[in-house]
Design a protein around this motif. Structure first.
Motif, short mmCIF file in Angstrom:
data_model
loop_
_atom_site.label_atom_id
_atom_site.label_comp_id
_atom_site.label_asym_id
_atom_site.label_seq_id
_atom_site.Cartn_x
_atom_site.Cartn_y
_atom_site.Cartn_z
N GLY A 21 39.53 44.63 33.93
CA GLY A 21 38.57 44.08 34.86
C GLY A 21 37.50 45.08 35.27
O GLY A 21 37.74 46.29 35.29
N GLY B 174 36.10 41.86 42.49
CA GLY B 174 36.20 41.65 41.05
C GLY B 174 34.95 40.97 40.53
O GLY B 174 34.55 39.94 41.06
N CYS C 222 36.54 39.85 34.34
CA CYS C 222 37.80 40.30 33.75
C CYS C 222 38.01 39.64 32.41
O CYS C 222 37.47 38.55 32.15
CB CYS C 222 38.96 39.99 34.69
SG CYS C 222 38.86 40.86 36.27
N CYS D 174 41.06 39.50 38.64
CA CYS D 174 39.77 39.56 39.33
C CYS D 174 39.82 39.11 40.78
O CYS D 174 38.86 39.36 41.51
CB CYS D 174 38.74 38.71 38.57
SG CYS D 174 37.67 39.67 37.48
#
Length: 126
Positions: free
Chosen positions: A35, A47, A50, A108
């Protein structure tokens, strides 16, 4: 445990592009979720995108959909984040991280405590 090193950050103007690299050493990337995360000044790390290496599934946070593309080069044990049409709100330190057998969704969206590398700075000016 994979050892990851981020590179490719820089300073660009709004609308510009950068490609970040996450180079892995150690075991193969197979069966890992990799990620890209970013932390803007004064904000929590989030995040961004990913990928799961076994099946190529990807995840993007809504704010980067259509602008960022995550990909993997198995031969080079490297995951890339191509960032196009960069905006000032994309500014931050970008980190990559890995987890064995995690899904992209989990990778994520579930907060991780680490480990984190040094990251690479991305600065977008308007």
């Amino acid at each position: 445990q994979l050892q990851l090193v981020e590179s490719g950050g820089g300073s660009v103007q709004s609308g510009g592009s950068l490609r970040l690299s996450c180079a892995a050493s150690g075991p193969s990337l197979d069966y890992y979720a990799i990620g890209w995360f970013r932390q803007a000044p004064g904000k929590e790390r989030e995040g961004v995108s990913c990928i799961t290496t076994s099946d190529g599934k990807t995840y993007y946070v809504d704010s980067v959909k259509g602008r960022f593309t995550i990909s993997r080069d198995g031969a080079k044990n490297t995951v890339y984040l191509q960032m196009n049409n960069l905006q000032p709100e994309d500014t931050g330190v970008y980190y990559c991280a890995s987890e064995f057998l995690w899904s992209v969704q989990r990778m994520c969206t579930v907060p991780r405590t680490g480990p984190w590398g040094q990251g690479t700075q991305v600065t977008v000016s308007s």
